[in-house]
Scaffold this active site. Structure first.
Site, PDB file in Angstrom:
ATOM      1  N   ALA A  75      22.550 -37.754 -20.605  1.00  0.00           N
ATOM      2  CA  ALA A  75      23.729 -38.417 -21.487  1.00  0.00           C
ATOM      3  C   ALA A  75      24.453 -36.822 -21.462  1.00  0.00           C
ATOM      4  O   ALA A  75      24.105 -35.741 -21.316  1.00  0.00           O
ATOM      5  CB  ALA A  75      23.478 -38.949 -22.629  1.00  0.00           C
ATOM      6  N   GLY A 118      19.230 -39.643 -20.338  1.00  0.00           N
ATOM      7  CA  GLY A 118      19.736 -40.618 -19.904  1.00  0.00           C
ATOM      8  C   GLY A 118      19.940 -41.096 -18.530  1.00  0.00           C
ATOM      9  O   GLY A 118      19.956 -42.358 -17.829  1.00  0.00           O
ATOM     10  N   GLU A 121      16.425 -42.710 -17.654  1.00  0.00           N
ATOM     11  CA  GLU A 121      16.611 -43.917 -18.449  1.00  0.00           C
ATOM     12  C   GLU A 121      17.385 -44.965 -17.433  1.00  0.00           C
ATOM     13  O   GLU A 121      17.168 -46.222 -17.536  1.00  0.00           O
ATOM     14  CB  GLU A 121      17.168 -43.834 -19.784  1.00  0.00           C
ATOM     15  N   GLU A 141      15.089 -34.988 -23.924  1.00  0.00           N
ATOM     16  CA  GLU A 141      15.563 -34.991 -25.125  1.00  0.00           C
ATOM     17  C   GLU A 141      15.152 -34.096 -26.524  1.00  0.00           C
ATOM     18  O   GLU A 141      15.882 -33.391 -27.299  1.00  0.00           O
ATOM     19  CB  GLU A 141      15.737 -36.351 -25.658  1.00  0.00           C
TER      20      GLU A 141
HETATM   21  N1  DAK Z   1      25.675 -33.077 -20.204  1.00  0.00           N
HETATM   22  C1  DAK Z   1      26.737 -32.402 -20.113  1.00  0.00           C
HETATM   23  N2  DAK Z   1      27.084 -31.357 -18.861  1.00  0.00           N
HETATM   24  C2  DAK Z   1      25.915 -31.106 -18.200  1.00  0.00           C
HETATM   25  C3  DAK Z   1      24.708 -32.009 -18.363  1.00  0.00           C
HETATM   26  C4  DAK Z   1      24.720 -32.793 -19.393  1.00  0.00           C
HETATM   27  N3  DAK Z   1      23.518 -33.701 -19.558  1.00  0.00           N
HETATM   28  N4  DAK Z   1      23.779 -31.237 -17.221  1.00  0.00           N
HETATM   29  C5  DAK Z   1      24.573 -30.396 -16.708  1.00  0.00           C
HETATM   30  N5  DAK Z   1      25.818 -30.276 -17.167  1.00  0.00           N
HETATM   31  C6  DAK Z   1      26.866 -29.577 -16.760  1.00  0.00           C
HETATM   32  C7  DAK Z   1      26.570 -28.056 -17.173  1.00  0.00           C
HETATM   33  O1  DAK Z   1      27.028 -27.613 -18.497  1.00  0.00           O
HETATM   34  C8  DAK Z   1      27.399 -27.260 -16.017  1.00  0.00           C
HETATM   35  O2  DAK Z   1      28.646 -27.446 -16.644  1.00  0.00           O
HETATM   36  P1  DAK Z   1      29.510 -26.050 -16.540  1.00  0.00           P
HETATM   37  O3  DAK Z   1      28.975 -24.992 -17.415  1.00  0.00           O
HETATM   38  O4  DAK Z   1      29.683 -25.506 -15.196  1.00  0.00           O
HETATM   39  O5  DAK Z   1      30.924 -26.565 -17.156  1.00  0.00           O
HETATM   40  C9  DAK Z   1      27.319 -28.032 -14.868  1.00  0.00           C
HETATM   41  O6  DAK Z   1      26.855 -29.480 -15.225  1.00  0.00           O
HETATM   42  C10 DAK Z   1      26.311 -27.552 -13.734  1.00  0.00           C
HETATM   43  O7  DAK Z   1      24.818 -27.464 -14.769  1.00  0.00           O
HETATM   44  P2  DAK Z   1      23.927 -26.187 -14.416  1.00  0.00           P
HETATM   45  O8  DAK Z   1      24.946 -24.966 -14.149  1.00  0.00           O
HETATM   46  O9  DAK Z   1      23.311 -26.027 -15.775  1.00  0.00           O
HETATM   47  O10 DAK Z   1      23.217 -26.347 -13.309  1.00  0.00           O
HETATM   48  P3  DAK Z   1      21.869 -26.026 -12.947  1.00  0.00           P
HETATM   49  O11 DAK Z   1      21.526 -26.329 -11.456  1.00  0.00           O
HETATM   50  O12 DAK Z   1      21.438 -24.441 -13.287  1.00  0.00           O
HETATM   51  O13 DAK Z   1      20.885 -26.613 -13.871  1.00  0.00           O
HETATM   52  C11 DAK Z   1      19.775 -28.553 -14.875  1.00  0.00           C
HETATM   53  C12 DAK Z   1      20.702 -28.072 -13.650  1.00  0.00           C
HETATM   54  C13 DAK Z   1      19.936 -30.165 -14.781  1.00  0.00           C
HETATM   55  C14 DAK Z   1      18.622 -27.937 -14.959  1.00  0.00           C
HETATM   56  C15 DAK Z   1      20.580 -28.195 -16.195  1.00  0.00           C
HETATM   57  O14 DAK Z   1      22.037 -28.659 -15.941  1.00  0.00           O
HETATM   58  C16 DAK Z   1      20.148 -29.021 -17.335  1.00  0.00           C
HETATM   59  O15 DAK Z   1      19.294 -28.539 -18.047  1.00  0.00           O
HETATM   60  N6  DAK Z   1      21.053 -30.017 -17.811  1.00  0.00           N
HETATM   61  C17 DAK Z   1      20.697 -30.710 -19.161  1.00  0.00           C
HETATM   62  C18 DAK Z   1      19.569 -31.673 -18.906  1.00  0.00           C
HETATM   63  C19 DAK Z   1      19.245 -32.600 -20.130  1.00  0.00           C
HETATM   64  O16 DAK Z   1      18.796 -31.915 -21.006  1.00  0.00           O
HETATM   65  N7  DAK Z   1      19.438 -33.866 -20.151  1.00  0.00           N
HETATM   66  C20 DAK Z   1      19.112 -34.609 -21.199  1.00  0.00           C
HETATM   67  C21 DAK Z   1      20.475 -34.978 -22.021  1.00  0.00           C
HETATM   68  S1  DAK Z   1      20.311 -35.936 -23.558  1.00  0.00           S
HETATM   69  C22 DAK Z   1      21.974 -42.420 -26.767  1.00  0.00           C
HETATM   70  C23 DAK Z   1      21.151 -42.724 -25.710  1.00  0.00           C
HETATM   71  C24 DAK Z   1      20.681 -41.897 -24.793  1.00  0.00           C
HETATM   72  C25 DAK Z   1      20.989 -40.456 -25.030  1.00  0.00           C
HETATM   73  C26 DAK Z   1      21.482 -40.143 -25.985  1.00  0.00           C
HETATM   74  C27 DAK Z   1      22.120 -41.189 -26.923  1.00  0.00           C
HETATM   75  N8  DAK Z   1      22.175 -43.556 -27.884  1.00  0.00           N
HETATM   76  C28 DAK Z   1      21.839 -44.805 -27.499  1.00  0.00           C
HETATM   77  C29 DAK Z   1      22.862 -43.029 -28.907  1.00  0.00           C
HETATM   78  C30 DAK Z   1      20.591 -39.638 -23.882  1.00  0.00           C
HETATM   79  C31 DAK Z   1      20.474 -38.376 -24.178  1.00  0.00           C
HETATM   80  C32 DAK Z   1      20.242 -37.416 -23.080  1.00  0.00           C
HETATM   81  O17 DAK Z   1      20.356 -37.677 -21.871  1.00  0.00           O
END
Ligand code: DAK
Length: 267
Positions: A75, A118, A121, A141
């Site tokens: 997400a 997400g 998911e 998460e």
């Molecule tokens: N959200 C927003 N931006 C993201 C992102 C994300 N999840 N993942 C990557 N980006 C963006 C980065 O910020 C970066 O943007 P700039 O800095 O260039 O502006 C760009 O994509 C490229 O990412 P990286 O530079 O980080 O690329 P790398 O190859 O170095 O790393 C990575 C790739 C996938 C390992 C890394 O980007 C990463 O760790 N991303 C986050 C992964 C993560 O934590 N995902 C889980 C998110 S929490 C809900 C239901 C569901 C959810 C929430 C609420 N409700 C029903 C209320 C779900 C929650 C989640 O999914």
């Protein structure tokens, strides 16, 4: 059906690409700058495209794909960061995501690269997953101080069992493609260059069959997750009985006897 075709092609999509090919509705997530992170607009657009495909009699199967680097990296953390409890509670944040899992036509996920949070998911909401050899699945998460919120704790546990689901959610470990196949999370692993072509071929094959039988199979298998074995068997049996009221059952069996390909009409 001409109206549906014109309509879907005329719509403007900001976060996805949409196309129809050989009976298959294909949705490609298209936020490359954010590794296809799911924001509210993207979830709404996926649902809008799925609505169109479900109403379109030419479509017999749907595919959800991302880019080579990321199916979806979760997400959108930047969108969520400033939200507070009343915002997400009263708006029922991301409630539209649930509708993706309630689709009646089959939906295949083609996962290449990251399927995190997400994104993982979302793939789990599809009927089955094909993945590329570079795929990485994870529910990280907990590293953000939250928990999976669109089915991860439930669907990953159903797919993998308690030990692996618990370990992945608590440690945020990412699972690679081979382990995902061995564990039953994905149906097949393919070289990343072949993923989309293979997925489309399977989807086209599904789309050529009787949509009635296809939808009844999907409904019956999903029943296994909701009810006891005896109720599930009863549901399957009654569904089996009812399909003998269709033209496609007559055609499918007649075609076998006459040694020719069946011409299904979804009737
Ligand atoms: N959200 C927003 N931006 C993201 C992102 C994300 N999840 N993942 C990557 N980006 C963006 C980065 O910020 C970066 O943007 P700039 O800095 O260039 O502006 C760009 O994509 C490229 O990412 P990286 O530079 O980080 O690329 P790398 O190859 O170095 O790393 C990575 C790739 C996938 C390992 C890394 O980007 C990463 O760790 N991303 C986050 C992964 C993560 O934590 N995902 C889980 C998110 S929490 C809900 C239901 C569901 C959810 C929430 C609420 N409700 C029903 C209320 C779900 C929650 C989640 O999914």
């Amino acid at each position: 059906m001409q109206w549906e075709k014109t309509f879907i092609e005329d719509l403007q999509w900001d976060t996805i690409l949409v196309e129809k090919r050989k009976g298959v509705g294909v949705i490609t997530l298209n936020r490359p700058q954010a590794l296809n992170a799911l924001n509210s607009q993207l979830i709404a657009e996926i649902n809008q495209a799925l609505d169109q495909f479900e109403r379109d009699a030419e479509i017999g199967c749907m595919v959800l794909a991302g880019s080579e680097k990321a199916f979806a990296a979760g997400a959108d953390i930047k969108e969520m960061a400033e939200l507070n409890f009343p915002n997400i509670y009263f708006d029922d944040f991301f409630h539209l995501a649930d509708r993706i899992a309630q689709r009646r036509k089959p939906l295949i996920a083609a996962v290449s690269g990251y399927a995190l949070g997400g994104g993982c998911e979302l793939a789990l909401m599809c009927d089955f997953i094909y993945c590329a050899d570079n795929a990485k699945f994870g529910l990280p998460e907990v590293t953000l101080g939250v928990i999976p919120g669109i089915g991860g704790t439930q669907r990953l546990t159903l797919a993998l069992g308690k030990a692996k689901a618990m370990e992945m959610c608590l440690t945020a470990r990412q699972m690679g493609a081979l382990e995902a196949e061995q564990s039953g999370l994905v149906a097949r692993v393919l070289p990343k260059e072949e993923l989309l072509a293979y997925t489309l071929e399977a989807a086209e094959k599904i789309a050529q069959r009787s949509l009635t039988a296809t939808m009844m199979i999907k409904e019956s298998i999903n029943r296994a997750f909701e009810v006891s074995l005896s109720e599930g068997l009863r549901f399957e049996r009654r569904t089996f009985h009812s399909i003998f009221a269709t033209v496609d059952q007559k055609e499918g069996m007649k075609a076998f006897v006459e040694k020719r390909p069946a011409q299904f009409k979804n009737q």
